[in-house]
Design an enzyme around this catalytic site. Structure first.
Site, short mmCIF file in Angstrom:
data_model
loop_
_atom_site.label_atom_id
_atom_site.label_comp_id
_atom_site.label_asym_id
_atom_site.label_seq_id
_atom_site.Cartn_x
_atom_site.Cartn_y
_atom_site.Cartn_z
N LEU A 157 17.71 14.80 -8.76
CA LEU A 157 16.89 13.94 -9.39
C LEU A 157 16.67 14.08 -10.79
CD1 LEU A 157 13.55 14.70 -6.96
CD2 LEU A 157 14.98 12.55 -6.84
N GLY A 160 17.34 19.87 -16.31
CA GLY A 160 16.84 20.37 -17.47
C GLY A 160 17.74 21.49 -18.01
N GLY A 161 16.95 21.98 -18.99
CA GLY A 161 17.64 23.14 -19.72
C GLY A 161 17.93 24.41 -18.68
N GLY A 163 18.02 24.18 -15.00
CA GLY A 163 18.76 24.02 -13.82
C GLY A 163 18.54 22.67 -13.44
N ASP A 276 4.56 22.54 -24.16
CA ASP A 276 5.57 21.65 -23.89
C ASP A 276 5.45 20.34 -23.68
OD1 ASP A 276 8.24 21.22 -24.43
OD2 ASP A 276 8.83 22.33 -22.43
#
Length: 444
Positions: A157, A160-161, A163, A276
């Protein structure tokens, strides 16, 4: 059933026996035998005294026989009707019993299918309201392998950093998203534990739900509720070119995010700072309800300084005071919300490359033009340009400018932002705006 049928047949046979033996039981007249006369007995040869009585005997005989036949027919018919009625009742009973058995079998089958989902589905019933200690289910690794088809590339889907995120099919009715954290080291482990720790305490309609986790060798897995429409970043900056996100839908998303942040800042004890917030961490469900995700960098508490909080975040969303001085407050999240709001208004990325050696922040580029009412309609995302009331556009632009103020004390509280957005969102999307002719676009 066989015994019942045998009993019925026996009764019919018993009542039918007189019908077969009646002619044998009727005795002949004792005084004459007209069939076998003899010459040796002149009395029988010359006398006719008994001959007139023979028809009467036969008449009586046939009358008795008819009565017995009639009785046998009535009894047989009654028995046959009773047998048919019993057969009908028995069939009806068996049919109902079969239906109940099938229904019970289906329930057992469904229960069997849910056995593997027990740890996940039980999580929903173990939620605690507010930010009190809750529980997250530990999921077996083999279930994740089966649900993602051994983490097949076709089920990816996003990435990211730390995984990738995979779509998991636990059964036809239950899908989820599985984040596989492959990055090693203390930082990845800390973010994993942070995510489990915070989301085990948080329950809110605008915060994504963590359903379970798994630890397998060096890999870590997080199982989230399925968000069918992906991230806000995908819709704003992906191949769809923002065509799906109408003006009112963007205002709804902003309102949902404000509600989620208000819950973290005002209703959790201690308050939670996300740290974040960005468009890629705002996920959309099938009805475009927005939910805040990724609490790997979240912290609990109020003001902090650079000596005890490691500088973390995403370029373009980090507040100036946190970037320069390490001061982290809830106003840092408000700044990041302002950047997301600019993305919704302008359709531009937080940081864009001007040339090979220089990048430009959306805040730096847009702030002077947001306060100029003659320039503002021209810089709006072309996908929504000329589709909103100008009064609403000016109001949203003013909120965005306040949220990205360099001085944190000038920024509003997220509660104030939330109440400012409610009148801008239609009632059917969660706000209080009554859509009438007066709310139609007025800009040319």
């Amino acid at each position: 059933m066989k015994k019942l049928l045998f009993l019925m047949v026996t009764l019919i046979w018993v009542f039918s026996c007189p019908l077969n033996s009646a002619p044998v039981d009727v005795p002949d007249p004792p005084v004459a035998d007209p069939v076998l006369p003899t010459d040796k007995d002149p009395f029988f040869r010359n006398s006719t005294d008994f001959m007139p009585h023979s028809p009467e005997v036969k008449l009586v005989h046939h009358q008795d026989l008819n009565k017995k036949i009639l009785i046998a027919l009535v009894v047989a018919s009654s028995l046959l009707g009773g047998i048919l009625l019993l057969l009908f009742c028995f069939s009806f009973y068996r049919l109902n019993k079969l239906k109940r058995f099938n229904a019970k079998t289906d329930q057992i089958s469904d229960a069997a299918k849910r056995i593997s989902l027990g740890p996940i589905l039980d999580k929903f019933t173990s939620f605690r309201v507010g930010c009190k200690k809750g529980s997250i289910a530990a999921i077996e690794y083999r279930l994740l392998v089966a649900a993602t088809n051994n983490f097949e590339d076709g089920n990816i889907l996003g990435e990211g950093g730390l995984g990738r995120v995979y779509k998991a099919h636990f059964n036809d009715q239950f899908h989820a998203a599985v984040k596989k954290i492959c990055a090693g080291g203390l930082e990845a482990e800390r973010q994993f534990e942070n995510e489990v720790e915070f989301l085990s305490k948080i329950q809110h309609q605008n915060v994504v739900s963590l359903l379970g986790y798994c630890v397998h060798d060096e890999a870590r897995f997080l199982v989230y509720e399925m968000m069918e429409n992906g991230s806000l970043e995908f819709h704003l900056h992906g191949p769809s070119h923002r065509s799906v996100l109408t003006w009112h839908l963007r205002m709804k998303i902003a309102l949902d995010v404000a509600r989620g942040l208000e819950y973290l800042h005002e209703h959790c004890n201690p308050p939670v700072i996300h740290r974040d917030l960005k468009s890629s961490n705002i996920l959309l469900d099938s009805n475009f309800n927005a939910k805040i995700s990724d609490f790997g960098l979240a912290i609990a508490g109020g003001n902090s300084n650079k000596t005890n909080v490691k500088l973390s975040g995403t370029l373009g969303y980090v507040a100036p005071e946190y970037l320069l001085d390490g001061k982290l407050t809830d106003k840092s999240d408000v700044y990041a919300f302002g950047v997301v709001l600019l993305e919704l208004l302008l359709g531009r990325k937080p940081v864009e490359r001007v040339n090979e050696a220089q990048c430009q922040s959306i805040v730096t580029w847009a702030t002077p033009q947001l306060t100029d009412r003659s320039k503002l309609p021209k810089i709006i995302d072309p996908a929504i340009r000329n589709t909103m009331d100008l009064k609403h556009l000016y109001q949203v632009a003013a909120i965005a400018v306040l949220c990205v103020q360099p001085e944190p004390s000038y920024r509003p509280l997220i509660t104030d932002v939330l109440h400012s957005f409610i009148p801008l969102v239609p009632v059917d999307l969660g706000g209080s705006l009554r859509v009438t002719d007066s709310s139609l676009p007025t800009c040319s």
